[in-house]
Scaffold this active site. Structure first.
Site, PDB file in Angstrom:
ATOM      1  N   HIS A 228      10.537  27.189 -18.212  1.00 37.49           N
ATOM      2  CA  HIS A 228       9.437  26.340 -17.718  1.00 37.49           C
ATOM      3  C   HIS A 228       9.976  25.278 -16.746  1.00 37.49           C
ATOM      4  O   HIS A 228       9.415  25.070 -15.671  1.00 37.49           O
ATOM      5  CB  HIS A 228       8.741  25.684 -18.919  1.00 37.49           C
ATOM      6  CG  HIS A 228       7.598  24.785 -18.567  1.00 37.49           C
ATOM      7  ND1 HIS A 228       6.287  25.075 -18.896  1.00 37.49           N
ATOM      8  CD2 HIS A 228       7.559  23.589 -17.925  1.00 37.49           C
ATOM      9  CE1 HIS A 228       5.504  24.096 -18.446  1.00 37.49           C
ATOM     10  NE2 HIS A 228       6.251  23.174 -17.872  1.00 37.49           N
TER      11      HIS A 228
ATOM     12  N   GLY B 250      10.913  18.418 -22.179  1.00 36.81           N
ATOM     13  CA  GLY B 250      11.537  18.785 -20.910  1.00 36.81           C
ATOM     14  C   GLY B 250      10.828  18.066 -19.774  1.00 36.81           C
ATOM     15  O   GLY B 250       9.633  17.801 -19.860  1.00 36.81           O
TER      16      GLY B 250
ATOM     17  N   LEU C  68       3.733  18.144 -19.027  1.00 40.06           N
ATOM     18  CA  LEU C  68       3.383  16.732 -18.851  1.00 40.06           C
ATOM     19  C   LEU C  68       2.556  16.501 -17.586  1.00 40.06           C
ATOM     20  O   LEU C  68       1.871  15.497 -17.474  1.00 40.06           O
ATOM     21  CB  LEU C  68       4.648  15.858 -18.831  1.00 40.06           C
ATOM     22  CG  LEU C  68       5.429  15.790 -20.155  1.00 40.06           C
ATOM     23  CD1 LEU C  68       6.710  14.989 -19.970  1.00 40.06           C
ATOM     24  CD2 LEU C  68       4.583  15.190 -21.270  1.00 40.06           C
TER      25      LEU C  68
ATOM     26  N   HIS D  43       9.730  24.725 -12.492  1.00 39.22           N
ATOM     27  CA  HIS D  43       9.317  23.514 -11.765  1.00 39.22           C
ATOM     28  C   HIS D  43      10.190  23.296 -10.525  1.00 39.22           C
ATOM     29  O   HIS D  43       9.706  22.841  -9.494  1.00 39.22           O
ATOM     30  CB  HIS D  43       9.466  22.267 -12.651  1.00 39.22           C
ATOM     31  CG  HIS D  43       8.255  21.954 -13.483  1.00 39.22           C
ATOM     32  ND1 HIS D  43       7.026  21.674 -12.928  1.00 39.22           N
ATOM     33  CD2 HIS D  43       8.086  21.847 -14.815  1.00 39.22           C
ATOM     34  CE1 HIS D  43       6.154  21.415 -13.898  1.00 39.22           C
ATOM     35  NE2 HIS D  43       6.773  21.519 -15.054  1.00 39.22           N
TER      36      HIS D  43
END
Ligand code: ZN
Length: 169
Positions: free
Chosen positions: A134, A45, A93, A138
């Site tokens: 998640h 993702g 990430l 963001h």
């Protein structure tokens, strides 16, 4: 084109993204770049703020490019239903090498637009549910380490500072 992924504490990661209003070729090119960037980073993702773009766009692919059917583009997504509870480890990430257990809904139903502006609804369970939550976080400027205890967060932030000092972040 592979875009540079920004890491914590880049301010864009903690700003709510702007809603998307133009569904043009520029948006579709950006979405394609986001997939390319995510695959190159071995992620499942990626949200636009992670490449420095403060907009409500995220891409998800649990198959990591192996199954085109699994590709999801969520523009202006919202969670409209949540149920159950999961407590599993997550990574991000924008936080290389940091993994923390986060409480999430086991199942969610979302509403979003695709890269052409078409509204659709989708359901996610288990890993897909966690990934959707998640990534949508963001877009609200919420990072997973702010969903863990302050004690664990302090430890994670200390680890990050140590890596920063060593030039590894
Ligand atoms: Zn993330």
């Amino acid at each position: 084109m592979i875009l540079p992924i920004v890491k914590y504490p880049e301010p864009v990661l903690q700003q709510p993204g702007e809603p998307v209003t133009e569904f043009d070729d520029e948006l579709r090119k950006f979405v394609a770049d986001m997939f390319e960037t995510m695959y190159a980073a071995q992620g499942i993702g990626l949200a636009a703020p992670q490449v420095g773009v403060s907009k409500r766009i995220t891409v998800i692919d649990l198959s990591n490019a192996k199954d085109p059917e699994k590709k999801m583009v969520l523009v202006n997504p919202e969670i409209i239903q949540r149920s159950g509870r999961l407590y599993e480890e997550e990574g991000c990430l924008s936080f290389p090498e940091i993994r923390e257990k986060v409480v999430r809904a086991a199942k969610v139903r979302i509403r979003a637009q695709d890269e052409f502006g078409e509204w659709f609804e989708a359901e996610g369970e288990e890993l897909l549910s966690r990934c959707m939550q998640h990534e949508i976080d963001h877009l609200d400027g919420t990072l997973f380490i702010f969903r863990i205890s302050s004690l664990k967060r302090d430890l994670a932030l200390r680890k990050i500072r140590k890596m920063q000092r060593a030039g590894e972040w």
